[in-house]
Scaffold this motif. Structure first.
Motif, PDB file in Angstrom:
ATOM      1  N   MET A 368       0.832  -1.205   0.000  1.00 32.29           N
ATOM      2  CA  MET A 368       0.000   0.000   0.000  1.00 32.29           C
ATOM      3  C   MET A 368       0.870   1.260   0.000  1.00 32.29           C
ATOM      4  SD  MET A 368      -2.656   1.253   2.966  1.00 32.29           S
ATOM      5  CE  MET A 368      -1.312   1.436   4.169  1.00 32.29           C
ATOM      6  N   PHE A 369       1.875   1.290   0.856  1.00 34.02           N
ATOM      7  CA  PHE A 369       2.727   2.484   0.909  1.00 34.02           C
ATOM      8  C   PHE A 369       3.571   2.634  -0.357  1.00 34.02           C
ATOM      9  CE2 PHE A 369       1.888   2.308   5.548  1.00 34.02           C
ATOM     10  CZ  PHE A 369       1.468   3.617   5.712  1.00 34.02           C
ATOM     11  N   LYS A 370       3.988   1.533  -0.948  1.00 27.27           N
ATOM     12  CA  LYS A 370       4.694   1.611  -2.234  1.00 27.27           C
ATOM     13  C   LYS A 370       3.779   2.184  -3.312  1.00 27.27           C
ATOM     14  CE  LYS A 370       7.794  -2.283  -1.290  1.00 27.27           C
ATOM     15  NZ  LYS A 370       8.079  -3.713  -1.580  1.00 27.27           N
ATOM     16  N   LEU A 371       2.513   1.790  -3.279  1.00 28.11           N
ATOM     17  CA  LEU A 371       1.528   2.305  -4.229  1.00 28.11           C
ATOM     18  C   LEU A 371       1.315   3.806  -4.031  1.00 28.11           C
ATOM     19  CD1 LEU A 371      -0.754   1.553  -6.345  1.00 28.11           C
ATOM     20  CD2 LEU A 371      -2.270   1.345  -4.343  1.00 28.11           C
ATOM     21  N   LEU A 372       1.165   4.227  -2.784  1.00 30.73           N
ATOM     22  CA  LEU A 372       0.999   5.654  -2.487  1.00 30.73           C
ATOM     23  C   LEU A 372       2.215   6.448  -2.945  1.00 30.73           C
ATOM     24  CD1 LEU A 372      -0.506   5.421   1.128  1.00 30.73           C
ATOM     25  CD2 LEU A 372      -1.689   6.257  -0.910  1.00 30.73           C
ATOM     26  N   GLN A 373       3.402   5.891  -2.688  1.00 27.27           N
ATOM     27  CA  GLN A 373       4.641   6.579  -3.064  1.00 27.27           C
ATOM     28  C   GLN A 373       4.757   6.730  -4.573  1.00 27.27           C
ATOM     29  OE1 GLN A 373       7.199   7.673  -0.822  1.00 27.27           O
ATOM     30  NE2 GLN A 373       8.166   8.611  -2.602  1.00 27.27           N
ATOM     31  N   ALA A 374       4.447   5.674  -5.303  1.00 27.77           N
ATOM     32  CA  ALA A 374       4.620   5.685  -6.755  1.00 27.77           C
ATOM     33  C   ALA A 374       3.726   6.713  -7.433  1.00 27.77           C
ATOM     34  CB  ALA A 374       4.339   4.295  -7.319  1.00 27.77           C
ATOM     35  N   SER A 375       2.518   6.891  -6.926  1.00 27.57           N
ATOM     36  CA  SER A 375       1.581   7.829  -7.552  1.00 27.57           C
ATOM     37  C   SER A 375       1.468   9.146  -6.790  1.00 27.57           C
ATOM     38  CB  SER A 375       0.193   7.195  -7.661  1.00 27.57           C
ATOM     39  OG  SER A 375       0.127   6.281  -8.732  1.00 27.57           O
ATOM     40  N   HIS A 376       2.164   9.267  -5.653  1.00 30.82           N
ATOM     41  CA  HIS A 376       2.041  10.459  -4.800  1.00 30.82           C
ATOM     42  C   HIS A 376       0.561  10.780  -4.557  1.00 30.82           C
ATOM     43  CE1 HIS A 376       6.324  11.061  -4.852  1.00 30.82           C
ATOM     44  NE2 HIS A 376       6.359  11.199  -6.160  1.00 30.82           N
ATOM     45  N   ALA A 377      -0.177   9.743  -4.211  1.00 28.62           N
ATOM     46  CA  ALA A 377      -1.607   9.919  -3.946  1.00 28.62           C
ATOM     47  C   ALA A 377      -1.808  10.715  -2.664  1.00 28.62           C
ATOM     48  CB  ALA A 377      -2.281   8.557  -3.816  1.00 28.62           C
ATOM     49  N   ASP A 378      -2.915  11.445  -2.594  1.00 29.01           N
ATOM     50  CA  ASP A 378      -3.209  12.254  -1.412  1.00 29.01           C
ATOM     51  C   ASP A 378      -3.453  11.329  -0.214  1.00 29.01           C
ATOM     52  OD1 ASP A 378      -4.073  15.198  -0.554  1.00 29.01           O
ATOM     53  OD2 ASP A 378      -5.397  13.752   0.447  1.00 29.01           O
ATOM     54  N   PHE A 379      -2.687  11.538   0.847  1.00 32.55           N
ATOM     55  CA  PHE A 379      -2.683  10.644   2.007  1.00 32.55           C
ATOM     56  C   PHE A 379      -4.047  10.610   2.695  1.00 32.55           C
ATOM     57  CE2 PHE A 379      -1.830   9.518   6.423  1.00 32.55           C
ATOM     58  CZ  PHE A 379      -0.893   8.500   6.326  1.00 32.55           C
ATOM     59  N   THR A 380      -4.580  11.769   3.034  1.00 31.32           N
ATOM     60  CA  THR A 380      -5.839  11.826   3.786  1.00 31.32           C
ATOM     61  C   THR A 380      -7.003  11.324   2.948  1.00 31.32           C
ATOM     62  OG1 THR A 380      -5.012  13.670   5.116  1.00 31.32           O
ATOM     63  CG2 THR A 380      -7.397  13.363   5.049  1.00 31.32           C
ATOM     64  N   LEU A 381      -7.086  11.748   1.697  1.00 28.16           N
ATOM     65  CA  LEU A 381      -8.193  11.330   0.844  1.00 28.16           C
ATOM     66  C   LEU A 381      -8.137   9.833   0.552  1.00 28.16           C
ATOM     67  CD1 LEU A 381      -8.538  14.226  -1.752  1.00 28.16           C
ATOM     68  CD2 LEU A 381     -10.074  13.659   0.128  1.00 28.16           C
ATOM     69  N   PHE A 382      -6.945   9.278   0.403  1.00 30.49           N
ATOM     70  CA  PHE A 382      -6.836   7.847   0.148  1.00 30.49           C
ATOM     71  C   PHE A 382      -7.498   7.036   1.257  1.00 30.49           C
ATOM     72  CE2 PHE A 382      -4.551   3.902   1.203  1.00 30.49           C
ATOM     73  CZ  PHE A 382      -4.907   3.134   0.098  1.00 30.49           C
ATOM     74  N   PHE A 383      -7.099   7.296   2.495  1.00 33.95           N
ATOM     75  CA  PHE A 383      -7.635   6.487   3.586  1.00 33.95           C
ATOM     76  C   PHE A 383      -9.124   6.760   3.815  1.00 33.95           C
ATOM     77  CE2 PHE A 383      -3.104   6.106   4.707  1.00 33.95           C
ATOM     78  CZ  PHE A 383      -3.040   4.727   4.855  1.00 33.95           C
ATOM     79  N   ARG A 384      -9.548   8.009   3.637  1.00 33.31           N
ATOM     80  CA  ARG A 384     -10.962   8.303   3.819  1.00 33.31           C
ATOM     81  C   ARG A 384     -11.805   7.596   2.752  1.00 33.31           C
ATOM     82  NH1 ARG A 384     -14.010  10.315   8.117  1.00 33.31           N
ATOM     83  NH2 ARG A 384     -16.040  10.944   7.292  1.00 33.31           N
ATOM     84  N   ARG A 385     -11.393   7.684   1.507  1.00 35.95           N
ATOM     85  CA  ARG A 385     -12.159   7.058   0.429  1.00 35.95           C
ATOM     86  C   ARG A 385     -12.045   5.535   0.460  1.00 35.95           C
ATOM     87  NH1 ARG A 385     -11.007  11.146  -4.736  1.00 35.95           N
ATOM     88  NH2 ARG A 385     -11.843  13.032  -3.719  1.00 35.95           N
ATOM     89  N   LEU A 386     -10.961   5.031   1.042  1.00 43.25           N
ATOM     90  CA  LEU A 386     -10.816   3.585   1.154  1.00 43.25           C
ATOM     91  C   LEU A 386     -11.962   2.980   1.962  1.00 43.25           C
ATOM     92  CD1 LEU A 386      -8.931   1.187   0.431  1.00 43.25           C
ATOM     93  CD2 LEU A 386      -7.798   1.573   2.639  1.00 43.25           C
ATOM     94  N   GLY A 387     -12.479   3.767   2.901  1.00 44.27           N
ATOM     95  CA  GLY A 387     -13.595   3.285   3.693  1.00 44.27           C
ATOM     96  C   GLY A 387     -14.843   3.043   2.872  1.00 44.27           C
ATOM     97  N   ASP A 388     -14.938   3.677   1.714  1.00 47.39           N
ATOM     98  CA  ASP A 388     -16.114   3.519   0.848  1.00 47.39           C
ATOM     99  C   ASP A 388     -15.936   2.416  -0.193  1.00 47.39           C
ATOM    100  OD1 ASP A 388     -17.468   5.635   2.117  1.00 47.39           O
ATOM    101  OD2 ASP A 388     -16.425   7.115   0.873  1.00 47.39           O
ATOM    102  N   LEU A 389     -14.758   1.802  -0.225  1.00 48.76           N
ATOM    103  CA  LEU A 389     -14.540   0.724  -1.190  1.00 48.76           C
ATOM    104  C   LEU A 389     -15.436  -0.461  -0.839  1.00 48.76           C
ATOM    105  CD1 LEU A 389     -11.336  -0.427  -2.815  1.00 48.76           C
ATOM    106  CD2 LEU A 389     -12.523  -2.134  -1.429  1.00 48.76           C
ATOM    107  N   GLU A 390     -16.083  -1.011  -1.853  1.00 48.99           N
ATOM    108  CA  GLU A 390     -16.969  -2.153  -1.643  1.00 48.99           C
ATOM    109  C   GLU A 390     -16.192  -3.454  -1.788  1.00 48.99           C
ATOM    110  OE1 GLU A 390     -20.071  -1.649  -4.476  1.00 48.99           O
ATOM    111  OE2 GLU A 390     -20.736   0.270  -3.638  1.00 48.99           O
ATOM    112  N   ARG A 391     -16.464  -4.363  -0.889  1.00 46.92           N
ATOM    113  CA  ARG A 391     -15.721  -5.626  -0.896  1.00 46.92           C
ATOM    114  C   ARG A 391     -15.829  -6.345  -2.234  1.00 46.92           C
ATOM    115  NH1 ARG A 391     -17.515 -10.800   2.610  1.00 46.92           N
ATOM    116  NH2 ARG A 391     -18.809 -11.015   0.738  1.00 46.92           N
ATOM    117  N   ASP A 392     -16.997  -6.247  -2.845  1.00 49.71           N
ATOM    118  CA  ASP A 392     -17.217  -6.917  -4.127  1.00 49.71           C
ATOM    119  C   ASP A 392     -17.498  -5.904  -5.236  1.00 49.71           C
ATOM    120  OD1 ASP A 392     -17.006  -9.563  -2.994  1.00 49.71           O
ATOM    121  OD2 ASP A 392     -18.972  -9.189  -2.088  1.00 49.71           O
ATOM    122  N   GLY A 393     -16.857  -4.727  -5.134  1.00 51.83           N
ATOM    123  CA  GLY A 393     -17.104  -3.649  -6.081  1.00 51.83           C
ATOM    124  C   GLY A 393     -16.409  -3.850  -7.415  1.00 51.83           C
ATOM    125  N   ASP A 394     -16.584  -2.843  -8.287  1.00 47.75           N
ATOM    126  CA  ASP A 394     -15.988  -2.904  -9.623  1.00 47.75           C
ATOM    127  C   ASP A 394     -15.306  -1.572  -9.930  1.00 47.75           C
ATOM    128  OD1 ASP A 394     -18.080  -1.138 -10.060  1.00 47.75           O
ATOM    129  OD2 ASP A 394     -19.334  -2.625 -11.079  1.00 47.75           O
TER     130      ASP A 394
END
Length: 502
Positions: A368-394
């Protein structure tokens, strides 16, 4: 823990500032530990803001803090009857180099107020020259004072151990930094402001009696469980080491970076202390440096963990004459890595909504941290939006989160790994989302938000400070009316810099 102090109960009629029930236990130490002095008044002080949660800790009404008598006391223009103002001496390592004597160069402690959870010291930052000001002017500017006021309360709301900010006042008195600015004073609070450098001061001067006196004072007041221990000083070092490690794990988990982790800025209670240059991680980069003055990157995000350990070693060296042998001190310092690792592991499991620990979780976190580092994804938004990921989503349901990444295929691969982990423990989307949103903040004090409020304040409009304070007091709530405060930073924010004068 000190950061979970319960509000004091207010009884009877409102008091005047002159009736504040100050005591000052630190003043009971010998005069070598401090200098008694009066704050230096500022012309025409005015109220800017007060923290209701901080005021509740000492039984004060935040509305009273806007009154003229309180503004005078908390700017330093008047001294309450029972106050015993003083500034403390200490020393320290700055950027890894021994700097010798330092001390409260612009801070003056008014005294402490009794609460159901023990005394709380109130200290003015920016109240004028002290014997420890060195080349400084003893003042704080509006810009830096707003940042400290807001961040102290933001960190408390995030559940991070921290000093608190009670009230912020200002004056049109001109102060010279890189440019001419105006003065301000933050009244900050903590059970004590004693630092690692307070012990280093006496150790490096060969003053073992004073060193022991200070350690005994700290143990008596904040670590009484060690009073009867076979080696109370070793126990003190071990517990401070654990608290420091857990605090820094909390910093890492919310992306907070302290820009000046000198030993004189490390609290003996494991509280986040002295908000000079600081930052919350935005585009993730483990090597990010939040302090423009820190050219070598000593206090980068990745280095905060080992530097915290280094600082504990500096404290251990100072306490060594009391502890006895280097081996005993080493045993106490060995508490750092397991305390940090256990706390960070606990926080990461919570941030990812995982109910229990499994053997492959470390690989999941590392990827996960390698992924964040590679794309320089926004730290706070990543974890907040991760909560909305659906287990069986698309892909369609993943879009808000997926769009944070440049390499979306790499995100897809990690998301598949994460979903497999969720299925392994029969994770339920709704329950996990609720738990993750209680752990991953939506709102943090981004630099551009602070800068916008500062620029408004410099033009006489403090509404931005008030609004931002209100938002940051509820960092985990959705607050749909304040959605703009959770947005990606604008392009101009990339050029903001904070330094040791900030």
């Amino acid at each position: 823990m000190f950061f979970n102090l319960q509000p004091a109960t207010r009884t009877g009629a409102a008091i005047t500032a002159d009736e504040l029930p100050f005591n000052n236990s630190f003043a009971e130490l010998p005069p070598a530990f401090y200098t008694r002095l009066m704050p230096t008044p500022l012309p025409s002080p005015y109220f800017i803001a007060a923290s209701a949660p901080a005021a509740a800790l000492v039984g004060l009404d935040p509305q009273d803090l806007a009154r003229e008598d309180f503004v005078d006391v908390f700017t330093g223009n008047k001294v309450a009857v029972r106050s015993q103002p003083l500034s403390a001496v200490y020393s320290g390592h700055q950027f890894g180099v021994w700097a010798g004597q330092l001390g409260d160069g612009r801070a003056i402690t008014l005294g402490d107020i009794a609460t159901p959870n023990g005394p709380m010291e109130l200290q003015l930052k920016g109240a004028g020259l002290t014997p420890y000001s060195r080349m400084g002017d003893g003042r704080a500017v509006l810009r830096s004072s707003i940042r400290e006021f807001l961040c102290s309360e933001a960190m408390a709301a995030l559940g991070i151990p921290t000093t608190r900010a009670l009230v912020l006042t200002g004056s049109h008195q001109r102060v010279m930094r890189e440019t001419v600015e105006t003065a301000a004073v933050v009244t900050r609070m903590a059970p004590t402001f004693i630092r690692f450098g307070s012990f280093e001061h006496w150790h490096y001067r060969g003053k073992q009696d004073e060193l022991r006196l200070l350690a005994d004072y700290v143990i008596k007041n904040w670590y009484p469980e060690f009073t009867g221990a076979a080696n109370p000083y070793k126990e003190l070092l071990a517990e401070v080491t654990r608290r420091t490690a857990r605090m820094i794990a909390g910093w890492q988990a919310v992306g907070f970076m302290h820009g000046v982790m000198n030993t004189d800025n490390m609290s003996i209670l494991g509280l986040t202390l002295d908000y000079g240059p600081f930052g919350f991680m935005e585009a993730f980069d483990a090597n990010h440096i939040c302090n423009h003055t820190d050219q070598g990157g000593r206090y980068s995000y990745a280095n905060q963990v080992p530097v915290g350990h280094w600082n504990c070693y500096a404290l251990g060296n100072a306490l060594l004459p009391l502890i006895g042998t280097p081996e005993e001190a080493e045993e106490a310092l060995d508490a750092y890595r397991p305390a940090f690792g256990a706390r960070l592991d606990e926080l990461l499991h919570a941030k990812l909504g995982l109910l229990g620990a499994r053997e492959d979780d470390e690989a999941l976190f590392d990827d996960m941290f390698k992924l964040l580092q590679a794309s320089h994804a926004d730290f706070t938004l990543f974890f907040r939006r991760l909560g909305d990921l659906e287990r069986d989503g698309d892909l369609a349901s993943d879009a808000p989160l997926r769009d944070l990444f440049i390499d979306r295929k790499a995100f897809d691969a990690w998301a598949a790994q994460y979903r497999a982990r969720l299925r392994a423990e029969d994770s339920i989307d709704a329950r996990r989302r609720e738990a993750m949103h209680r752990t991953n903040p939506k709102y943090v004090l981004r630099n551009y938000l602070a800068q916008t409020a500062i620029e408004q304040a410099q033009n006489g409009d403090f509404s931005g400070v008030h609004k931002l304070l209100a938002v940051l007091e509820r960092p985990y709530d959705e607050q749909p009316e304040n959605e703009a405060y959770a947005a990606l930073p604008p392009d101009w924010a990339a050029h903001l810099e904070v330094s040791c004068s900030s």
